[in-house]
Design a protein around this motif. Structure first.
Motif, PDB file in Angstrom:
ATOM      1  N   HIS A  95       0.977  -1.019  -0.076  1.00 59.79           N
ATOM      2  CA  HIS A  95       0.044   0.173   0.228  1.00 59.79           C
ATOM      3  C   HIS A  95       0.769   1.165  -0.120  1.00 59.79           C
ATOM      4  CE1 HIS A  95      -4.278  -1.441   0.261  1.00 59.79           C
ATOM      5  NE2 HIS A  95      -3.581  -2.030   2.058  1.00 59.79           N
ATOM      6  N   TRP A  96       2.100   0.948   1.088  1.00 58.67           N
ATOM      7  CA  TRP A  96       2.725   2.722   1.042  1.00 58.67           C
ATOM      8  C   TRP A  96       3.201   2.509  -0.808  1.00 58.67           C
ATOM      9  CZ3 TRP A  96       7.454   2.760   5.014  1.00 58.67           C
ATOM     10  CH2 TRP A  96       7.596   3.406   5.433  1.00 58.67           C
ATOM     11  N   TYR A  97       3.670   1.355  -1.777  1.00 58.33           N
ATOM     12  CA  TYR A  97       4.644   1.627  -2.502  1.00 58.33           C
ATOM     13  C   TYR A  97       3.502   2.807  -3.700  1.00 58.33           C
ATOM     14  CZ  TYR A  97       8.684   1.318  -5.986  1.00 58.33           C
ATOM     15  OH  TYR A  97       9.637   0.767  -6.862  1.00 58.33           O
ATOM     16  N   VAL A  98       2.208   1.250  -3.387  1.00 61.22           N
ATOM     17  CA  VAL A  98       0.970   2.203  -4.300  1.00 61.22           C
ATOM     18  C   VAL A  98       0.996   3.575  -4.448  1.00 61.22           C
ATOM     19  CG1 VAL A  98      -1.131   2.380  -4.691  1.00 61.22           C
ATOM     20  CG2 VAL A  98       0.273  -0.498  -4.746  1.00 61.22           C
ATOM     21  N   GLU A  99       1.144   3.798  -2.834  1.00 58.78           N
ATOM     22  CA  GLU A  99       0.595   5.478  -2.995  1.00 58.78           C
ATOM     23  C   GLU A  99       1.852   6.028  -3.654  1.00 58.78           C
ATOM     24  OE1 GLU A  99      -1.399   7.424  -1.197  1.00 58.78           O
ATOM     25  OE2 GLU A  99      -2.250   5.120  -1.696  1.00 58.78           O
ATOM     26  N   ASP A 100       3.438   6.006  -3.895  1.00 60.28           N
ATOM     27  CA  ASP A 100       4.328   6.722  -3.584  1.00 60.28           C
ATOM     28  C   ASP A 100       4.378   7.092  -5.521  1.00 60.28           C
ATOM     29  OD1 ASP A 100       5.907   7.203  -1.529  1.00 60.28           O
ATOM     30  OD2 ASP A 100       6.898   6.284  -1.595  1.00 60.28           O
ATOM     31  N   LYS A 102       1.779   6.883  -7.183  1.00 56.99           N
ATOM     32  CA  LYS A 102       0.875   7.442  -8.119  1.00 56.99           C
ATOM     33  C   LYS A 102       1.566   8.797  -8.122  1.00 56.99           C
ATOM     34  CE  LYS A 102      -3.154   6.260  -4.893  1.00 56.99           C
ATOM     35  NZ  LYS A 102      -4.170   6.214  -3.970  1.00 56.99           N
ATOM     36  N   LYS A 103       3.257   9.026  -8.040  1.00 57.65           N
ATOM     37  CA  LYS A 103       2.937  10.573  -8.455  1.00 57.65           C
ATOM     38  C   LYS A 103       3.890  10.162  -8.949  1.00 57.65           C
ATOM     39  CE  LYS A 103       4.213  10.738  -3.872  1.00 57.65           C
ATOM     40  NZ  LYS A 103       4.970  10.451  -2.129  1.00 57.65           N
ATOM     41  N   GLN A 109       2.405   4.645 -16.174  1.00 57.69           N
ATOM     42  CA  GLN A 109       1.225   4.706 -14.187  1.00 57.69           C
ATOM     43  C   GLN A 109       0.636   3.954 -14.284  1.00 57.69           C
ATOM     44  OE1 GLN A 109       0.776   8.652 -12.887  1.00 57.69           O
ATOM     45  NE2 GLN A 109      -0.132   7.714 -10.909  1.00 57.69           N
ATOM     46  N   LEU A 113       0.119   0.917 -11.557  1.00 57.50           N
ATOM     47  CA  LEU A 113      -1.083   0.972  -9.809  1.00 57.50           C
ATOM     48  C   LEU A 113      -1.849  -0.355 -10.063  1.00 57.50           C
ATOM     49  CD1 LEU A 113      -1.681   4.973  -9.567  1.00 57.50           C
ATOM     50  CD2 LEU A 113       0.074   2.981  -8.541  1.00 57.50           C
ATOM     51  N   ARG A 117      -2.326  -2.897  -6.990  1.00 56.29           N
ATOM     52  CA  ARG A 117      -4.180  -3.277  -6.803  1.00 56.29           C
ATOM     53  C   ARG A 117      -3.883  -3.959  -7.046  1.00 56.29           C
ATOM     54  NH1 ARG A 117      -5.665   2.277  -8.592  1.00 56.29           N
ATOM     55  NH2 ARG A 117      -5.140   3.633  -6.955  1.00 56.29           N
TER      56      ARG A 117
END
Length: 130
Positions: A95-100, A102-103, A109, A113, A117
């Motif tokens: 989850h942490w990597y998915v949030e990163d 997003k940038k 991209q 993602l 997921r």
């Protein structure tokens, strides 16, 4: 109602440093989260991970979330995940990597993602529901 009693005998500890977790913390304490060496490879096309693979295999982009240091927090997290059966660490890191990601500045991209997921969803289905 039972959780406070259970926590009294089996307190939640950080997967990185074994310190007691505060009520607002989960799996990794705030100090470890800030001390984990992030690579930010996903923000640069020609990063260290890409250079390691360049010329060896065909690769468009390579990335890693953390730097690995012997006896470090990342090693402890990986050992807890891999050898001690703490699957929740994998979910947290995913989850942490998915949030990163997003940038992520590259055109793939959305595919990346979706892939992460999908992996997380299936991981949670297969492993966490046993």
């Amino acid at each position: 109602m039972l959780q406070p009693i259970i926590n009294l005998f089996f307190p939640a500890v950080c997967a990185g440093c074994k310190a007691l977790l505060f009520a607002n913390e989960s799996i990794i304490c705030t100090q470890c989260r800030h001390e984990i060496p992030l690579t930010n490879h996903h923000l640069t096309a020609e990063n260290e991970a890409f250079k390691k693979f360049y010329g060896r295999i065909a690769v468009e982009h390579a990335s890693a979330l953390f730097y690995f240091h012997k006896k470090g927090i990342v090693q402890e997290l990986i050992h807890n995940l891999k050898y001690r059966g703490h699957e929740e660490i994998g979910t947290l890191i995913g989850h942490w990597y998915v949030e990163d990601l997003k940038k992520f500045p590259y055109s793939k991209q959305h595919k990346l993602l979706f892939l992460f997921r999908y992996i997380l969803k299936n991981f949670e289905k297969e492993v966490l529901t046993k």
